[in-house]
Design an enzyme around this catalytic site. Sequence first.
Site, PDB file in Angstrom:
ATOM      1  N   HIS A   1       7.999  54.758 -23.204  1.00 48.33           N
ATOM      2  CA  HIS A   1       7.946  55.959 -22.366  1.00 48.33           C
ATOM      3  C   HIS A   1       8.128  57.194 -23.223  1.00 48.33           C
ATOM      4  O   HIS A   1       9.072  57.289 -23.998  1.00 48.33           O
ATOM      5  CB  HIS A   1       9.040  55.913 -21.298  1.00 48.33           C
ATOM      6  CG  HIS A   1       8.976  57.068 -20.351  1.00 48.33           C
ATOM      7  ND1 HIS A   1      10.045  57.871 -20.055  1.00 48.33           N
ATOM      8  CD2 HIS A   1       7.929  57.578 -19.641  1.00 48.33           C
ATOM      9  CE1 HIS A   1       9.677  58.809 -19.192  1.00 48.33           C
ATOM     10  NE2 HIS A   1       8.402  58.658 -18.938  1.00 48.33           N
ATOM     11  N   HIS A   2       7.195  58.124 -23.114  1.00 43.94           N
ATOM     12  CA  HIS A   2       7.264  59.410 -23.815  1.00 43.94           C
ATOM     13  C   HIS A   2       7.195  60.540 -22.803  1.00 43.94           C
ATOM     14  O   HIS A   2       6.120  61.049 -22.503  1.00 43.94           O
ATOM     15  CB  HIS A   2       6.092  59.565 -24.797  1.00 43.94           C
ATOM     16  CG  HIS A   2       6.166  58.676 -25.993  1.00 43.94           C
ATOM     17  ND1 HIS A   2       5.086  58.426 -26.793  1.00 43.94           N
ATOM     18  CD2 HIS A   2       7.201  57.992 -26.535  1.00 43.94           C
ATOM     19  CE1 HIS A   2       5.442  57.613 -27.779  1.00 43.94           C
ATOM     20  NE2 HIS A   2       6.720  57.334 -27.637  1.00 43.94           N
ATOM     21  N   GLU A   3       8.329  60.924 -22.265  1.00 38.01           N
ATOM     22  CA  GLU A   3       8.365  62.147 -21.469  1.00 38.01           C
ATOM     23  C   GLU A   3       8.378  63.319 -22.439  1.00 38.01           C
ATOM     24  O   GLU A   3       9.131  63.320 -23.402  1.00 38.01           O
ATOM     25  CB  GLU A   3       9.610  62.166 -20.579  1.00 38.01           C
ATOM     26  CG  GLU A   3       9.794  63.465 -19.803  1.00 38.01           C
ATOM     27  CD  GLU A   3       8.596  63.804 -18.922  1.00 38.01           C
ATOM     28  OE1 GLU A   3       8.144  62.935 -18.152  1.00 38.01           O
ATOM     29  OE2 GLU A   3       8.085  64.937 -19.033  1.00 38.01           O
TER      30      GLU A   3
ATOM     31  N   HIS B   1       1.239  60.715 -16.972  1.00 41.03           N
ATOM     32  CA  HIS B   1       1.756  61.312 -15.748  1.00 41.03           C
ATOM     33  C   HIS B   1       1.823  62.828 -15.913  1.00 41.03           C
ATOM     34  O   HIS B   1       2.080  63.328 -17.009  1.00 41.03           O
ATOM     35  CB  HIS B   1       3.136  60.744 -15.416  1.00 41.03           C
ATOM     36  CG  HIS B   1       3.048  59.404 -14.754  1.00 41.03           C
ATOM     37  ND1 HIS B   1       3.719  59.080 -13.609  1.00 41.03           N
ATOM     38  CD2 HIS B   1       2.319  58.302 -15.068  1.00 41.03           C
ATOM     39  CE1 HIS B   1       3.438  57.854 -13.250  1.00 41.03           C
ATOM     40  NE2 HIS B   1       2.589  57.341 -14.119  1.00 41.03           N
ATOM     41  N   GLU B   2       1.589  63.519 -14.824  1.00 43.58           N
ATOM     42  CA  GLU B   2       1.552  64.990 -14.798  1.00 43.58           C
ATOM     43  C   GLU B   2       0.450  65.567 -15.685  1.00 43.58           C
ATOM     44  O   GLU B   2       0.497  66.741 -16.041  1.00 43.58           O
ATOM     45  CB  GLU B   2       2.903  65.619 -15.170  1.00 43.58           C
ATOM     46  CG  GLU B   2       4.029  65.269 -14.227  1.00 43.58           C
ATOM     47  CD  GLU B   2       4.767  64.016 -14.662  1.00 43.58           C
ATOM     48  OE1 GLU B   2       4.731  63.684 -15.852  1.00 43.58           O
ATOM     49  OE2 GLU B   2       5.364  63.355 -13.796  1.00 43.58           O
TER      50      GLU B   2
ATOM     51  N   GLU C   1      -1.282  59.504 -13.399  1.00 40.64           N
ATOM     52  CA  GLU C   1      -0.646  59.805 -12.120  1.00 40.64           C
ATOM     53  C   GLU C   1      -1.536  60.865 -11.463  1.00 40.64           C
ATOM     54  O   GLU C   1      -2.500  60.541 -10.795  1.00 40.64           O
ATOM     55  CB  GLU C   1       0.780  60.299 -12.332  1.00 40.64           C
ATOM     56  CG  GLU C   1       1.512  60.517 -11.024  1.00 40.64           C
ATOM     57  CD  GLU C   1       2.898  61.113 -11.263  1.00 40.64           C
ATOM     58  OE1 GLU C   1       3.815  60.716 -10.537  1.00 40.64           O
ATOM     59  OE2 GLU C   1       3.049  61.999 -12.136  1.00 40.64           O
TER      60      GLU C   1
ATOM     61  N   GLU D   1       6.619  57.634  -5.793  1.00 38.56           N
ATOM     62  CA  GLU D   1       7.931  58.156  -6.174  1.00 38.56           C
ATOM     63  C   GLU D   1       8.429  59.227  -5.205  1.00 38.56           C
ATOM     64  O   GLU D   1       9.629  59.428  -5.078  1.00 38.56           O
ATOM     65  CB  GLU D   1       7.878  58.721  -7.592  1.00 38.56           C
ATOM     66  CG  GLU D   1       6.990  59.955  -7.704  1.00 38.56           C
ATOM     67  CD  GLU D   1       6.836  60.471  -9.139  1.00 38.56           C
ATOM     68  OE1 GLU D   1       7.060  59.686 -10.079  1.00 38.56           O
ATOM     69  OE2 GLU D   1       6.480  61.648  -9.301  1.00 38.56           O
TER      70      GLU D   1
END
Lengths: 703, 703
Positions: free
Chosen positions: A412-414, A482-483, A501, A507
Site C-alpha cells: 500500500h502506497h498512500e 485510489h483517488e 477506485e 467504504e
Amino acid sequence: MKHAFLLAWLLTFGLRAAAQPATALTARLDQVSLTFALNAAGQPTYAVQLGGRPVVLPSRLGVALADGRGFEGALTLLGAETKDVDETWQPVWGEVRSIRNRYQQLTVHLQQPAAPGRRLDVVFRVFADGVGFRYEWPRQPQLQYFTVTDEHTEFNLPADHKAFWIPGDYDSNEYAYTSSRLSEVDTTPIKAIEKKAAPQRVQTPLMLKSADGLYVNIHEAALVNYPAMMLNVDRQTFRLSSQLVPDGTGTGAKAYLQAPEHTPWRTIVVADNAPAILASKLILNLNEPSKLQDTGWIRPQKYVGVWWEMQVGRASWSYADSSNIKLAGTDWTKLKPNGRHGANTQNVKRYIDFAAQHRIPGVLVEGWNVGWEDWVGNWKEDVFDFVTPYPDFNVAELQQYAAAKGVQLIMHHETAGSATNYERRQDAAYRFMQQHGYAAVKTGYVGRIIPRGEHHDGQWMVNHYVRTAQKTADSRLMVNMHEAVRPTGLHRTYPNWLANEAARGNEFNAFAEGSPPEHETILPFTRLMGGPMDYTPGIFKLQGYAAGAPQRQLHSTLAKQLALYVTLYSPLQMAADLPENYNEHLDAFQFIEDVPVDWDDTRILQAEPGDYLTIARQGKGTQEWYLGAITDENARQQTVKLDFLPAGRKYQAVIYADAPGASWDKNPAAYRISRQTVTSRSTLKLPLAPGGGAAVSLKPLAQ
Amino acid sequence: MKHAFLLAWLLTFGLRAAAQPATALTARLDQVSLTFALNAAGQPTYAVQLGGRPVVLPSRLGVALADGRGFEGALTLLGAETKDVDETWQPVWGEVRSIRNRYQQLTVHLQQPAAPGRRLDVVFRVFADGVGFRYEWPRQPQLQYFTVTDEHTEFNLPADHKAFWIPGDYDSNEYAYTSSRLSEVDTTPIKAIEKKAAPQRVQTPLMLKSADGLYVNIHEAALVNYPAMMLNVDRQTFRLSSQLVPDGTGTGAKAYLQAPEHTPWRTIVVADNAPAILASKLILNLNEPSKLQDTGWIRPQKYVGVWWEMQVGRASWSYADSSNIKLAGTDWTKLKPNGRHGANTQNVKRYIDFAAQHRIPGVLVEGWNVGWEDWVGNWKEDVFDFVTPYPDFNVAELQQYAAAKGVQLIMHHETAGSATNYERRQDAAYRFMQQHGYAAVKTGYVGRIIPRGEHHDGQWMVNHYVRTAQKTADSRLMVNMHEAVRPTGLHRTYPNWLANEAARGNEFNAFAEGSPPEHETILPFTRLMGGPMDYTPGIFKLQGYAAGAPQRQLHSTLAKQLALYVTLYSPLQMAADLPENYNEHLDAFQFIEDVPVDWDDTRILQAEPGDYLTIARQGKGTQEWYLGAITDENARQQTVKLDFLPAGRKYQAVIYADAPGASWDKNPAAYRISRQTVTSRSTLKLPLAPGGGAAVSLKPLAQ
C-alpha cells in the site's frame, strides 16, 4: 481502404475551389451515422444519428490556445479520407475472451484560413454502438509547442434527457449519483467531497436516457497527457460543453502540448437498449494495444486485507496517536503505541491464515509504513517514505509467513496527494517491493495535490498516473489506484493497471452514511464504462459494524454483496469484511471463494440504470458460469433464462438468494442457499429483496 | 551559560506583570551590539550598532500567516535568555584550515496576547563582525501546520548608503551589478534575464557602504525549506523590507511549514573596512555542521570541459539541428547529425589528453545526452532522461580512456528547469554515473520551472536543491549547481555541494556582451558571501572567439584571468578556454596548473567593492602561497607586502602581470612573466592594467 468517392467529391468540390464545401461529410456503420460539416461561421461541427434518430444534433468542435491563435474560428477544409477497419484482439484479462474492433474512420483535415495557417485534424470512428472522435495536431512548422486553454467540444442533445450524474469536482468523483432531467442539473445542494463544482458542471461517464428509449453514454477514451473532460450543462438548450480541468498555475492553462499530438477520444456510446451500453467495447477499442510485451506475470486476483477494520473505526492506520510528526528525524520506536494499530504482525497473520484457507491469493495491508500519525489534510510534502515499516510490522517475517502459505502481501502506497514526494521515492519503493516479495500495489491520493495547485484530474496528475502504470510495469508490478482520475480504458494499454477506485466505493458505508441501494445499478453505466473498479464488496456484517455509529448499516442485503462480484466487473476484487465476520457465514462465503475475476464470456441479461442489473459470466478457461442479479430499493422477481449455457449439458446451480422477509434496512443478512440441476433450457426465478440481490454459481455436472 | 541577571530582570518586570517591558534586551560581542525591544504598538523590533555607530536603526520583525492569525501585531514577551559560545571547527575544504565560531546568543520568547496564543521565538547571534537572527516556532498545540504569506523583517538603514545590487528577479541572479545610492535604486532600465523585478526590489547578498566608511552586507544563512529573501528598498527612508519569493499557486503563499520550524538566518555582516567583510565567516558559522560522516571521497578540483566551444557558438550541444523532438520514441541514430556536435568521442579525448598533460583532474562534457535539439524555452517536462548518450558519444570508451590517463569525466545534468522530471529520474541517473565512473555532476536549471508556476528561488525549488545535495551525497557524488538559488553557506552542511553558479559568470562574455571590468571586484562582496561560485575563469583568447560576433571581447586582460583563480574562491575551478587556446600560452597556463583549489589560510590584503581586490592564500597542506590582484576599469599599481610569508624563509615568486601597454580593451593578451626571490620582508609592486590583474605563485626555495 480509402473511399474513393469521398476523395473524388473533395477534389471536385472541396479542395479545388478552396471554398467551404456545400455538402457534409458522412461516415456510418450499421445504424450509426456521423456527419461532419462546417457551419455558417466556418466552424467545424458534427452530428450523430442512430437509425435516423438524432443522438447528437449539430455541435461545435474547436480548441482555444494560450497564444490566441487557436482553432476557435472559421477553418478551411483541406480534405478528408475514410477507412474501414474490422479486426479482433484478445485482452490480457477481461469480461470476454476476444473483442471485435469494427469501425469506419473519417479523418478531416482543417487549416486556419489566414496566418499562421495552423492545421488541425479531427478523426472520427463510427462503431455499431457509437462514435469516438479526437483532435489531432499533425507535425507542422507553424505549431510546435502550444498550450490549450479551452476545448470547445459540444454535445447538443435533442431533448431533456434523464441523466445520471455526479458534480464536476476536479479532485474527486466519490459522489452518490443524482438522477435528474438535464434541465434540473444542479450541484448546489450536494456536499463537496474535495472542491465544489460549478452548479451545472458534471463528470463523465455521463449516462443519459431519452424519453423514447435511447441510451446514450458520453465519456472519453485513452486519457493521456491531457486533463480530464468535465461537462457544463446548459439547462435550457440541453447543450453539454467540455470543461477541461485546469493546471495549477491559476492562469487558465489546461494542457501543455507538443505537436504531433492528439487529445483523448471523446466517446458517445448509443443504443436503443440498456444492456447494449454495458456490452460496448467502444472505449477499450479506442485505446492503444498493450505496451507490455510479457504479461504472463499479471494475475487477476481476489484479496482480503487489513483495511475494513480501519474504515469502520475499530483499528487505526497509525501506530501512535501523536500528532505533528515529521518523517525525517522521528524515532518511531520511541513513540507510544496507541494499541489500536491494525497493521501489526500478529493481526496480519490472521488475514494470511484466512486467505490461505479460502484460496484468496492476496492480502492488502494498509498502515504498515510510518507517517500515518498526521498524514492527511496538511498539504505536507514529505508525508510517507514507502520503505519504513512501523516497529510492530515485521516485513521479513510476514514475507516468509505468507509465502509458506501460498499467499502474497499487497503493498500500500498512500501518497496523501503528495505526488512529487511519491515520484522521487518510487524507485526505492518498487525495489523494496521486489526485495520483499510484493507483486501488486494499491496507491492512494487522498487530499490536495502536490505540486500545489494541481488537481487530481489535471494534465500533470493524469501523466503521473500513466507514468506510474508504466513504472510499475517496468518492475513487473500490478497497480490499483485510489483517488486517481476515473479510467478511460487505459487498462488495455497497461494491463498491469488492474483497477481504480475513482467513484464512491463500499467504504462510504463504513465511515459515512453510504450510498443508496440504486448506487451499484448505476455504476456500470457510468464509472465502470471506463474500466474496472476496486469497489471492495463482500460485507457480511451489515449492521452494527461502525465504531461510534451503531445505527449505521449497509444499503444492501448479504446476497446482494455476493452478486456484486459478478455485476461489478473487476480483475481485482476484495473480500472486504473481517475474517471473523466471514466465519459466521462460511456457507455464503463459498460463493466468494468460487467466483472468478477473469472471464471468457459475459452476457448482460437485464439492465436498467438506477433500477436493476442481471449479468452472467463464464469463468476464464472453464465451463463454469456465474450469475449476479441486483436491484435498487425495490423488491423484484427476476426471471432469468439460462440459455447461455451450452445446450445439452447439466449444471448444478447453487443459488445464494435473499430469504423471504429480507430487506436491506430491516433484515439484510437473511439469505437462503439452494441447489438445483439446470440446463440451457431452464429458467431461474430470482426473488430480490429491497436493496437485495442474488448470486448463482453454475458448475457443469459430470456427463 | 545563562545570563542570570537578564532572567531575573524578566521575572521581575516582564513575566510577572505580563506587560510590555520598559527596557530593551541587549546582546553584544566586541564592538557589535544588538538591541531587541517591543515598539509602541507592541511589535518586536531590533537594532544593530558597531562601536556605537548605528548599523541598523530600530526595525520591525514579524511574520504573516495565511490563516490571518500570524505574528504581525502586538506580542507579549514571555522571557529571554542568552548564552556565549566560542568554538572552533575545521571545514572539509575552504579558504582557511580552521574557523572560529564565537558569538553571544539572545533568544526572545514571544506570544500572541490573545487566542490562539501562538508562540514565536526570535534568536539573535551577535558576532564580532555582525549579527544573525531567525524566527523559530517551537512545538505548540496551537500552531502545527501553517503557511507563511509574508515576512515583515525590516532593515532600517541610517543613511542613503551606496549599494551594489542586482534586480530582485525570482528566477535569475545573472545580472551585472549596479552601484548606486539606495535613493537611486531602480531596476526599470535593466533588461530582465528571466522575469522583471519590481522597480525597487533587489537581491541579497546586498553590499552597502556608508559615507563614513561602514561596510554592511545583508544576506541570509542556511536557506532550507523556505523561499529566498529579496529586499524591497524604500528610496525615501532607506528601509529595506523582506520580500519572500512566492510559490506557484498564485495565491500569495510563500512557505508551507510545520512546527517546530525556523526560518533561515537573516545576516548582517558589518565592519569599518572592506577586507573584514570578505574575511567574515559569520554565514558559514550560522550553518549546521556537515551532515556527511565520511567526506574522504570529496575532492576539490580543477577541470576543463567541452563547454566554451558551445558558449561561443563554435559547436553545438545538440547532435542534430532538427527541432521539435520528443524524448520518448525518437530514434536518435536516425537523426541527421549537424556535424557541429561538441560532445563527440574524439573531441572529448582531446580534452582528456590536455587535462592529463596538465594535472587537471576533471573533464566536464555538456551535450553528451539526448534531448538538446529543442531543450529550452518550451516549458517541456520530459526534456532529458540523463542516461541516454548521443550516438557519437561512447560512454564506455571514454570512461576507459579517461581512467587510463588518470582523469575523470564530470557529468552534466541540464534540467531545463523541469525539476519534476529530474527528480523522478535522479535514482537512475546517479546509478548511471556510478556505473560509468563519474564522481561529480554539474546540474542546470535554465528556463521556467516545472512544477509550473514555481520559481527558481521559491520554497519548493530551495528544497529541491537541498534534496539534490543530500541525494548526490548518498551516492558519494559531488555536485555543482547552475541556475539554482544563490548559496547561503550550505556547503558547510553538504560539503559535496562544491559550488554554484547563481550569478553572472564568465559565460556572459561568450554569448552576450559580458560584464564590466569591475564585475569580479564586486562578486566577492555580494554573491560569494554565500559560497563558492563556478565562475569558469581562465579565458586566454580574449578577442575574436565568438562565432558570429567578431567584435566581442572579454572585459579582462589575460593576467586578470589568472588572478581570478585566487580572488574568486572556489573548490571547483574550471580552466574554461579551449586546449588550442591554452597551447598558445603554456607559460601562462603554468599558473592555472599550479594554483590550488583548497587552502589552509587566506589573507584579504586590499579590497574595495567595485574597485580592486588583492588576496593571498596558502595551499592546503603546503608552504606555497598564491596571490591574485585585480582591478576594475582603472589601471592601478598595487603595493603588496609579503609579510604573510613565514619569517626567514626564501620563496621564489613567479609573477604573471599585465605587460606595459596592456589593457582589457586594446591589448588584453599582453602579459609578462617574471621571477624573483622574496621573503616575508619583501614588497611586490604589481602594475594592473585597465581591466587587468596580476597572479603570483610563491614557492619556498630549498633551505
